[in-house]
Design a protein around this motif. Structure first.
Motif, PDB file in Angstrom:
ATOM      1  N   LEU A 289       0.313  -0.971   0.175  1.00  0.00           N
ATOM      2  CA  LEU A 289       0.349   0.152  -0.005  1.00  0.00           C
ATOM      3  C   LEU A 289       0.869   0.667   0.141  1.00  0.00           C
ATOM      4  O   LEU A 289      -0.127   2.367  -0.280  1.00  0.00           O
ATOM      5  CB  LEU A 289      -0.770   0.037   1.102  1.00  0.00           C
ATOM      6  N   ARG A 290       1.776   1.225   0.280  1.00  0.00           N
ATOM      7  CA  ARG A 290       2.811   2.493   0.633  1.00  0.00           C
ATOM      8  C   ARG A 290       3.363   2.560  -1.095  1.00  0.00           C
ATOM      9  O   ARG A 290       4.778   3.306  -1.162  1.00  0.00           O
ATOM     10  CB  ARG A 290       3.926   1.846   1.556  1.00  0.00           C
ATOM     11  N   GLY A 291       3.541   1.285  -1.498  1.00  0.00           N
ATOM     12  CA  GLY A 291       4.493   1.537  -3.714  1.00  0.00           C
ATOM     13  C   GLY A 291       5.311   0.823  -3.099  1.00  0.00           C
ATOM     14  O   GLY A 291       6.232   1.067  -4.171  1.00  0.00           O
ATOM     15  N   HIS A 292       5.780   0.131  -2.211  1.00  0.00           N
ATOM     16  CA  HIS A 292       7.420  -0.421  -2.136  1.00  0.00           C
ATOM     17  C   HIS A 292       6.521  -2.212  -3.295  1.00  0.00           C
ATOM     18  O   HIS A 292       5.635  -2.283  -3.139  1.00  0.00           O
ATOM     19  CB  HIS A 292       7.700  -0.683  -0.954  1.00  0.00           C
ATOM     20  N   ARG A 293       8.366  -2.485  -3.566  1.00  0.00           N
ATOM     21  CA  ARG A 293       7.877  -3.733  -3.833  1.00  0.00           C
ATOM     22  C   ARG A 293       8.976  -5.063  -2.639  1.00  0.00           C
ATOM     23  O   ARG A 293       9.601  -4.524  -1.708  1.00  0.00           O
ATOM     24  CB  ARG A 293       8.246  -3.881  -5.577  1.00  0.00           C
ATOM     25  N   ILE A 294       7.925  -6.276  -2.922  1.00  0.00           N
ATOM     26  CA  ILE A 294       8.801  -7.455  -1.914  1.00  0.00           C
ATOM     27  C   ILE A 294       9.902  -8.015  -3.388  1.00  0.00           C
ATOM     28  O   ILE A 294       8.740  -8.690  -4.247  1.00  0.00           O
ATOM     29  CB  ILE A 294       7.774  -7.943  -1.424  1.00  0.00           C
ATOM     30  N   GLY A 295      10.297  -8.465  -3.218  1.00  0.00           N
ATOM     31  CA  GLY A 295      11.393  -9.746  -3.749  1.00  0.00           C
ATOM     32  C   GLY A 295      11.394 -11.107  -3.295  1.00  0.00           C
ATOM     33  O   GLY A 295      10.752 -11.452  -1.717  1.00  0.00           O
TER      34      GLY A 295
END
Length: 475
Positions: A289-295
């Protein structure tokens, strides 16, 4: 986001003493309004237009089961697609790292963990380890102190006897001491491979990546039939489901152990949510929701213990279902309203949120089958009965895909026959979790039972042996 969500994200929140998680904010007595909101319109429709209500329910269940079947097949296809088979070839990334390990009565397993951490292949001046002795009464704290004495970068944080909250609260306390750019979490029963950290940190070379999940492998599959099934389930979860979500949507989830997150992002988000019993899923949604990504780092391999009895399996998966369903209630609306996710990402994230609701719908489908057999005037439920078996086949195909990717032998496919029975257990525990949540009952954290192993026996460290370890332990 609403004030309620912001309040729930703050560290040091409203967990009740003794690790009991209070009912989420917004509960007022017994929270039965979701059941009423579903039951009243459905009851009116059944009374006024029973045939129409029946057909609408059949259509809805068919649509849901078909959507998840397609999702299973998409993940399977993506995971079986030819791709890199060796270590990640991205440039190495070596930020300063703080490893956090929450421990509560872990005397059976901490020696194996500390030996594995001591063998990590990572620059010592960039690595610190913070163990949290969370009110243990079995000597865990003393074992940790002895292990830390020989390592300058290791320290032990002992929580006070009157401290509240469970794993999330312990991690938040440790986060205040963390000096690393990246925070890595291992559970006390884990044994990371020597190159686990290096592989886990590679995706952080991309500045958009805020967190990374590694791959967990069960190392005690020979202990019992249940542990063997869990080991195979992990092959499916990491080699097919997680890999498929990463390759198709770029949305792997943060799993809570053998995982890393940027310290500044974690602090910006307020740490781990102490009001959630699945703090990992909760954090995944906040990161998205904060616009970050998870790898996802498939070659960052970490070995852990699986539960060995059906009772322990039920308690563990009930916690997962209860927490995941809570996260779904908390974030489904903010997710759909988010401007930082594409439509296709919102669809996948929504399917991910509702995954522990699908077994409940399967219970509803079974009840519907009973109604069909006892009420002869109802129309045929042909579409549902055609899709339902295929829906059951979807998870089995994923499990088979995991075994295939791991290079399983024929005899290792036999446990697939037992997975339908295990899914029936999931139907029961997921339904109970939903009913308990609707009733507004409190939920006390149940610690996963540990199996006592020889602490001096570590899993194989070399890559060739380690990559075969999932199959060997599942045999």
């Amino acid at each position: 986001m609403s004030p309620r969500h912001r309040r729930r994200w703050a560290p040091g929140g409203t967990a009740a003493p003794g690790g009991t998680v209070a009912a989420p904010a917004g509960y007022n007595g017994r929270r039965i309004w979701p059941a009423v909101a579903v039951a009243v319109p459905l009851g009116v429709a059944v009374l006024l237009r029973p045939t129409w209500a029946y057909q609408a329910l059949v259509f809805a269940l068919t649509a849901v089961f078909a959507a998840y079947l397609i999702r299973h097949l998409v993940f399977l296809t993506a995971a079986l697609r030819p791709g890199p088979t060796g270590p990640d070839d991205r440039p190495g990334h070596t930020p300063s790292v703080t490893v956090l390990v929450p421990c509560h009565n872990e005397a059976k397993v901490v020696d194996g963990l500390t030996a594995a951490l001591a063998a990590l292949d990572y620059p010592a001046h960039l690595l610190e380890v913070v163990f949290v002795d969370d009110r243990s009464v079995d000597g865990t704290g003393d074992l940790l102190e002895r292990a830390a004495a020989g390592h300058p970068g290791w320290r032990v944080l002992r929580r006070a006897e009157n401290a509240v909250g469970g794993k999330s609260a312990a991690l938040n306390d440790a986060l205040r001491l963390a000096r690393g750019e990246v925070v890595v979490v291992f559970d006390a029963d884990h044994q990371p491979a020597p190159d686990c950290l290096r592989e886990l940190l590679r995706p952080f070379a991309d500045p958009r990546v805020a967190a990374v999940q590694g791959r967990c492998v069960v190392r005690n599959a020979r202990d019992s039939l249940v542990a063997r099934l869990v080991a195979i389930d992990y092959l499916c979860g990491y080699l097919v489901n997680m890999a498929g979500r990463d390759r198709v949507f770029g949305l792997p989830a943060y799993g809570g152990a053998n995982c890393a997150v940027r310290a500044d992002v974690l602090r910006e988000l307020g740490g781990w949510n102490v009001d959630s019993v699945t703090e990992d899923t909760d954090l995944s949604l906040r990161i998205w929701l904060r616009g970050h990504r998870i790898g996802y780092a498939e070659h960052a391999v970490d070995h852990e213990l699986a539960v060995t009895s059906l009772g322990a399996y039920y308690r563990q998966r009930y916690r997962w279902a209860r927490g995941h369903q809570q996260v779904c209630r908390d974030y489904r609306r903010p997710l759909l309203r988010s401007s930082r996710l594409r439509v296709v990402e919102k669809i996948e994230a929504t399917l991910f949120l509702y995954v522990f609701h699908v077994p409940v719908l399967c219970v509803l489908a079974v009840l519907l089958a009973g109604v069909t057999m006892t009420v002869p005037d109802l129309p045929s439920a042909g579409p549902l009965w055609a899709v339902a078996p295929l829906m059951a086949a979807g998870p089995v195909l994923e499990v088979g895909g995991g075994l295939l990717r791991a290079g399983a032998r024929r005899r290792e496919l036999l446990p697939l026959l037992l997975f339908p029975a295990l899914f029936v257990v999931s139907m029961l525990l997921c339904t109970r979790a939903m009913l308990d949540a609707w009733a507004g009952s409190r939920y006390a954290w149940v610690k996963t039972e540990r199996t006592a192993l020889d602490p001096n026996t570590l899993v194989p460290a070399d890559r060739a042996t380690r990559d075969r370890q999932p199959v060997a332990t599942a045999a």
